[in-house]
Design a protein around this motif. Sequence first.
Motif, PDB file in Angstrom:
ATOM      1  N   LEU A  75      53.885  47.728  37.526  1.00  0.00           N
ATOM      2  CA  LEU A  75      54.169  46.399  38.079  1.00  0.00           C
ATOM      3  C   LEU A  75      53.018  45.902  38.953  1.00  0.00           C
ATOM      4  CD1 LEU A  75      57.943  46.729  38.982  1.00  0.00           C
ATOM      5  CD2 LEU A  75      56.938  45.417  37.114  1.00  0.00           C
ATOM      6  N   GLY A  76      52.419  46.797  39.730  1.00  0.00           N
ATOM      7  CA  GLY A  76      51.246  46.423  40.530  1.00  0.00           C
ATOM      8  C   GLY A  76      50.079  46.030  39.650  1.00  0.00           C
ATOM      9  N   TYR A  77      49.877  46.764  38.566  1.00  0.00           N
ATOM     10  CA  TYR A  77      48.818  46.428  37.617  1.00  0.00           C
ATOM     11  C   TYR A  77      49.043  45.045  37.010  1.00  0.00           C
ATOM     12  CZ  TYR A  77      46.371  46.406  33.138  1.00  0.00           C
ATOM     13  OH  TYR A  77      45.596  46.051  32.055  1.00  0.00           O
ATOM     14  N   LEU A  78      50.260  44.759  36.572  1.00  0.00           N
ATOM     15  CA  LEU A  78      50.556  43.442  36.002  1.00  0.00           C
ATOM     16  C   LEU A  78      50.318  42.331  37.019  1.00  0.00           C
ATOM     17  CD1 LEU A  78      53.797  44.100  33.922  1.00  0.00           C
ATOM     18  CD2 LEU A  78      51.479  43.726  33.078  1.00  0.00           C
ATOM     19  N   HIS A  79      50.683  42.584  38.265  1.00  0.00           N
ATOM     20  CA  HIS A  79      50.469  41.576  39.305  1.00  0.00           C
ATOM     21  C   HIS A  79      48.972  41.334  39.525  1.00  0.00           C
ATOM     22  CE1 HIS A  79      51.364  39.188  42.819  1.00  0.00           C
ATOM     23  NE2 HIS A  79      50.518  39.915  43.530  1.00  0.00           N
ATOM     24  N   ALA A  80      48.177  42.404  39.546  1.00  0.00           N
ATOM     25  CA  ALA A  80      46.731  42.260  39.745  1.00  0.00           C
ATOM     26  C   ALA A  80      46.078  41.539  38.571  1.00  0.00           C
ATOM     27  CB  ALA A  80      46.102  43.639  39.942  1.00  0.00           C
ATOM     28  N   VAL A  81      46.505  41.850  37.356  1.00  0.00           N
ATOM     29  CA  VAL A  81      45.935  41.198  36.168  1.00  0.00           C
ATOM     30  C   VAL A  81      46.285  39.715  36.172  1.00  0.00           C
ATOM     31  CG1 VAL A  81      46.102  41.070  33.654  1.00  0.00           C
ATOM     32  CG2 VAL A  81      45.821  43.268  34.777  1.00  0.00           C
ATOM     33  N   LYS A  82      47.497  39.371  36.574  1.00  0.00           N
ATOM     34  CA  LYS A  82      47.902  37.966  36.615  1.00  0.00           C
ATOM     35  C   LYS A  82      47.088  37.195  37.650  1.00  0.00           C
ATOM     36  CE  LYS A  82      51.607  34.902  37.916  1.00  0.00           C
ATOM     37  NZ  LYS A  82      51.099  34.461  39.201  1.00  0.00           N
ATOM     38  N   GLU A  83      46.845  37.824  38.795  1.00  0.00           N
ATOM     39  CA  GLU A  83      46.058  37.152  39.839  1.00  0.00           C
ATOM     40  C   GLU A  83      44.645  36.864  39.358  1.00  0.00           C
ATOM     41  OE1 GLU A  83      46.543  36.266  43.215  1.00  0.00           O
ATOM     42  OE2 GLU A  83      48.680  36.407  42.765  1.00  0.00           O
ATOM     43  N   ASN A  84      44.045  37.818  38.638  1.00  0.00           N
ATOM     44  CA  ASN A  84      42.662  37.660  38.188  1.00  0.00           C
ATOM     45  C   ASN A  84      42.550  36.812  36.931  1.00  0.00           C
ATOM     46  OD1 ASN A  84      41.734  39.245  40.270  1.00  0.00           O
ATOM     47  ND2 ASN A  84      41.857  41.126  39.067  1.00  0.00           N
ATOM     48  N   ASN A  85      43.638  36.581  36.244  1.00  0.00           N
ATOM     49  CA  ASN A  85      43.597  35.906  34.957  1.00  0.00           C
ATOM     50  C   ASN A  85      44.099  34.464  35.038  1.00  0.00           C
ATOM     51  OD1 ASN A  85      43.056  35.708  32.274  1.00  0.00           O
ATOM     52  ND2 ASN A  85      44.970  36.656  31.597  1.00  0.00           N
ATOM     53  N   GLN A  86      44.106  33.885  36.211  1.00  0.00           N
ATOM     54  CA  GLN A  86      44.532  32.483  36.290  1.00  0.00           C
ATOM     55  C   GLN A  86      43.475  31.608  35.618  1.00  0.00           C
ATOM     56  OE1 GLN A  86      45.264  31.561  40.362  1.00  0.00           O
ATOM     57  NE2 GLN A  86      47.331  32.405  40.302  1.00  0.00           N
ATOM     58  N   GLU A  87      43.954  30.712  34.800  1.00  0.00           N
ATOM     59  CA  GLU A  87      43.025  29.897  34.009  1.00  0.00           C
ATOM     60  C   GLU A  87      42.337  28.852  34.886  1.00  0.00           C
ATOM     61  OE1 GLU A  87      44.752  28.297  30.490  1.00  0.00           O
ATOM     62  OE2 GLU A  87      45.868  30.132  30.088  1.00  0.00           O
ATOM     63  N   LEU A  88      41.077  28.652  34.590  1.00  0.00           N
ATOM     64  CA  LEU A  88      40.297  27.650  35.313  1.00  0.00           C
ATOM     65  C   LEU A  88      40.197  26.387  34.454  1.00  0.00           C
ATOM     66  CD1 LEU A  88      37.344  29.862  36.595  1.00  0.00           C
ATOM     67  CD2 LEU A  88      39.318  29.086  37.892  1.00  0.00           C
ATOM     68  N   TYR A  89      40.128  25.265  35.121  1.00  0.00           N
ATOM     69  CA  TYR A  89      39.927  24.006  34.398  1.00  0.00           C
ATOM     70  C   TYR A  89      38.955  23.152  35.195  1.00  0.00           C
ATOM     71  CZ  TYR A  89      43.079  21.652  37.682  1.00  0.00           C
ATOM     72  OH  TYR A  89      43.651  21.140  38.812  1.00  0.00           O
TER      73      TYR A  89
END
Length: 102
Positions: free
Chosen positions: A69-83
């Motif tokens: 769950l910590g890994y998924l949270h870290a990946v989501k934080e780093n994978n926010q899409e830029l526009y």
Amino acid sequence: MIWIVTMPSAEQGSHKVETSNESRLKAPGLRAAKTTTLFRAVNPELFIKPNKPVMALGLIAISLCVGYLGYLHAVKENNQELYEAIDSQGERHMRRKTSKWD
């Protein structure tokens, strides 16, 4: 009326005391106490001997779940899409997508 009381021999009485002490030493805690079947059914963790291999496997499984769950949270934080956003003066800026709930 005469009451006749017979006393057990000293040898028999001491034997009974030793067996009761031995049974207390073999079953410490609530396992030696006299309880009802309902109480034992509702509170089995008080009467079942701890099983260390099962506890170790459970601890490892829970640790792996929390780590995932910590890994998924870290990946989501780093994978926010830029526009690319253009402001009112015509300049371009890179921004992360945000939710309306933030």
